[in-house]
Design a protein around this motif. Structure first.
Motif, PDB file in Angstrom:
ATOM      1  N   SER A 173      12.380  -2.589  -7.368  1.00 35.98           N
ATOM      2  CA  SER A 173      12.937  -3.748  -6.664  1.00 35.98           C
ATOM      3  C   SER A 173      12.067  -4.138  -5.473  1.00 35.98           C
ATOM      4  O   SER A 173      11.893  -5.317  -5.184  1.00 35.98           O
ATOM      5  N   LYS A 174      11.488  -3.155  -4.800  1.00 34.14           N
ATOM      6  CA  LYS A 174      10.621  -3.457  -3.660  1.00 34.14           C
ATOM      7  C   LYS A 174       9.343  -4.155  -4.135  1.00 34.14           C
ATOM      8  O   LYS A 174       8.900  -5.129  -3.530  1.00 34.14           O
ATOM      9  N   VAL A 175       8.773  -3.690  -5.226  1.00 33.43           N
ATOM     10  CA  VAL A 175       7.562  -4.314  -5.768  1.00 33.43           C
ATOM     11  C   VAL A 175       7.863  -5.743  -6.204  1.00 33.43           C
ATOM     12  O   VAL A 175       7.086  -6.665  -5.944  1.00 33.43           O
ATOM     13  N   ARG A 176       9.024  -5.950  -6.848  1.00 35.44           N
ATOM     14  CA  ARG A 176       9.400  -7.308  -7.255  1.00 35.44           C
ATOM     15  C   ARG A 176       9.548  -8.216  -6.039  1.00 35.44           C
ATOM     16  O   ARG A 176       9.141  -9.378  -6.066  1.00 35.44           O
ATOM     17  N   ALA A 177      10.130  -7.693  -4.960  1.00 35.48           N
ATOM     18  CA  ALA A 177      10.296  -8.496  -3.748  1.00 35.48           C
ATOM     19  C   ALA A 177       8.943  -8.850  -3.137  1.00 35.48           C
ATOM     20  O   ALA A 177       8.729  -9.981  -2.687  1.00 35.48           O
ATOM     21  N   ILE A 178       8.028  -7.912  -3.124  1.00 35.06           N
ATOM     22  CA  ILE A 178       6.685  -8.182  -2.602  1.00 35.06           C
ATOM     23  C   ILE A 178       5.978  -9.212  -3.470  1.00 35.06           C
ATOM     24  O   ILE A 178       5.342 -10.146  -2.966  1.00 35.06           O
TER      25      ILE A 178
ATOM     26  N   ALA B 281       0.837  -1.202   0.000  1.00 32.31           N
ATOM     27  CA  ALA B 281       0.000   0.000   0.000  1.00 32.31           C
ATOM     28  C   ALA B 281       0.874   1.255   0.000  1.00 32.31           C
ATOM     29  O   ALA B 281       0.578   2.229  -0.699  1.00 32.31           O
ATOM     30  N   LYS B 282       1.977   1.228   0.771  1.00 32.83           N
ATOM     31  CA  LYS B 282       2.906   2.366   0.783  1.00 32.83           C
ATOM     32  C   LYS B 282       3.512   2.584  -0.600  1.00 32.83           C
ATOM     33  O   LYS B 282       3.617   3.705  -1.070  1.00 32.83           O
ATOM     34  N   VAL B 283       3.926   1.477  -1.238  1.00 41.36           N
ATOM     35  CA  VAL B 283       4.545   1.568  -2.558  1.00 41.36           C
ATOM     36  C   VAL B 283       3.564   2.163  -3.557  1.00 41.36           C
ATOM     37  O   VAL B 283       3.918   3.024  -4.359  1.00 41.36           O
ATOM     38  N   ILE B 284       2.334   1.697  -3.492  1.00 39.31           N
ATOM     39  CA  ILE B 284       1.321   2.174  -4.438  1.00 39.31           C
ATOM     40  C   ILE B 284       1.085   3.669  -4.293  1.00 39.31           C
ATOM     41  O   ILE B 284       0.878   4.372  -5.271  1.00 39.31           O
ATOM     42  N   THR B 285       1.156   4.179  -3.076  1.00 37.80           N
ATOM     43  CA  THR B 285       0.854   5.593  -2.843  1.00 37.80           C
ATOM     44  C   THR B 285       2.090   6.493  -2.900  1.00 37.80           C
ATOM     45  O   THR B 285       1.965   7.698  -2.751  1.00 37.80           O
ATOM     46  N   GLN B 286       3.281   5.913  -3.114  1.00 33.16           N
ATOM     47  CA  GLN B 286       4.503   6.719  -3.164  1.00 33.16           C
ATOM     48  C   GLN B 286       4.934   6.959  -4.600  1.00 33.16           C
ATOM     49  O   GLN B 286       4.583   6.212  -5.501  1.00 33.16           O
ATOM     50  N   ASP B 287       5.704   8.023  -4.789  1.00 27.73           N
ATOM     51  CA  ASP B 287       6.347   8.299  -6.074  1.00 27.73           C
ATOM     52  C   ASP B 287       7.801   7.862  -5.967  1.00 27.73           C
ATOM     53  O   ASP B 287       8.366   7.797  -4.894  1.00 27.73           O
ATOM     54  N   GLY B 288       8.413   7.583  -7.064  1.00 30.77           N
ATOM     55  CA  GLY B 288       9.831   7.220  -7.054  1.00 30.77           C
ATOM     56  C   GLY B 288      10.050   5.850  -7.661  1.00 30.77           C
ATOM     57  O   GLY B 288       9.123   5.141  -8.028  1.00 30.77           O
ATOM     58  N   ASP B 289      11.308   5.460  -7.758  1.00 25.75           N
ATOM     59  CA  ASP B 289      11.685   4.178  -8.340  1.00 25.75           C
ATOM     60  C   ASP B 289      11.680   3.108  -7.265  1.00 25.75           C
ATOM     61  O   ASP B 289      12.625   2.958  -6.512  1.00 25.75           O
ATOM     62  N   LEU B 290      10.624   2.358  -7.202  1.00 26.97           N
ATOM     63  CA  LEU B 290      10.482   1.318  -6.187  1.00 26.97           C
ATOM     64  C   LEU B 290      10.315  -0.065  -6.822  1.00 26.97           C
ATOM     65  O   LEU B 290       9.739  -0.963  -6.225  1.00 26.97           O
TER      66      LEU B 290
END
Length: 160
Positions: A88-93, A77-86
């Motif tokens: 690797s975090k999405v892939r890990a999730i 949910a944090k990733v979805i609501t944040q801007d920026g290059d994330l």
């Protein structure tokens, strides 16, 4: 700190390492000159502790407490609501969700393929005469299938 033995060691023993938030191109911490000796000590001791079975068991227990569906969902949910290059975090999730069976990879090939070594291992308990008989059957079946495949390709140049 979590996931970095050096920084975890420094935090656990209250050792000041300066600003450890600056990373180089490879993602390594850039250590200020005045903290390099302490950083090296923490690095050596952190690596030493990771070889201790009790420490590894405690890390595993902490990770299992941390990696729960509700926490991962919260991070997503944090990733979805944040801007920026994330990315690797999405892939890990996503990988976590696959491991937990929350996402089924429908592109995965579910057929099992056996190498001849696998067949030998499976047949090893049988008497040698029976093994030889089964190898002959398999060899003949493979040769027959290859002939049929070749004949099908030979008729129009394409596999049927």
């Amino acid at each position: 700190m979590f996931g970095n033995a050096t920084l975890s060691y420094a935090a656990a023993y209250d050792i000041e390492l300066g600003d450890t938030s600056i990373l180089d191109k490879e993602g390594n911490v850039v250590v200020q000159r005045s903290y390099r000796g302490k950083y090296q000590t923490c690095s050596v001791n952190g690596a030493r502790l990771l070889r201790d079975a009790k420490v590894r068991d405690r890390i595993t227990a902490l990770l299992n407490e941390l990696l729960r569906d509700d926490i991962v969902d919260s991070q997503l949910a944090k990733v979805i609501t944040q801007d920026g290059d994330l990315q690797s975090k999405v892939r890990a999730i996503n990988e976590y969700n696959k491991v937990r069976g929350r996402i089924i990879d429908k592109t995965r090939d579910v057929t099992e393929r056996f190498a001849m070594d696998d067949v030998r291992e499976l047949l090893a308990p049988l008497p040698q005469e029976r093994q030889d008989e089964l190898y002959a059957i398999l060899t003949n079946a493979i040769a027959e299938a290859e002939l049929l495949r070749g004949a099908a390709q030979g008729q129009d140049g394409h596999t049927r």
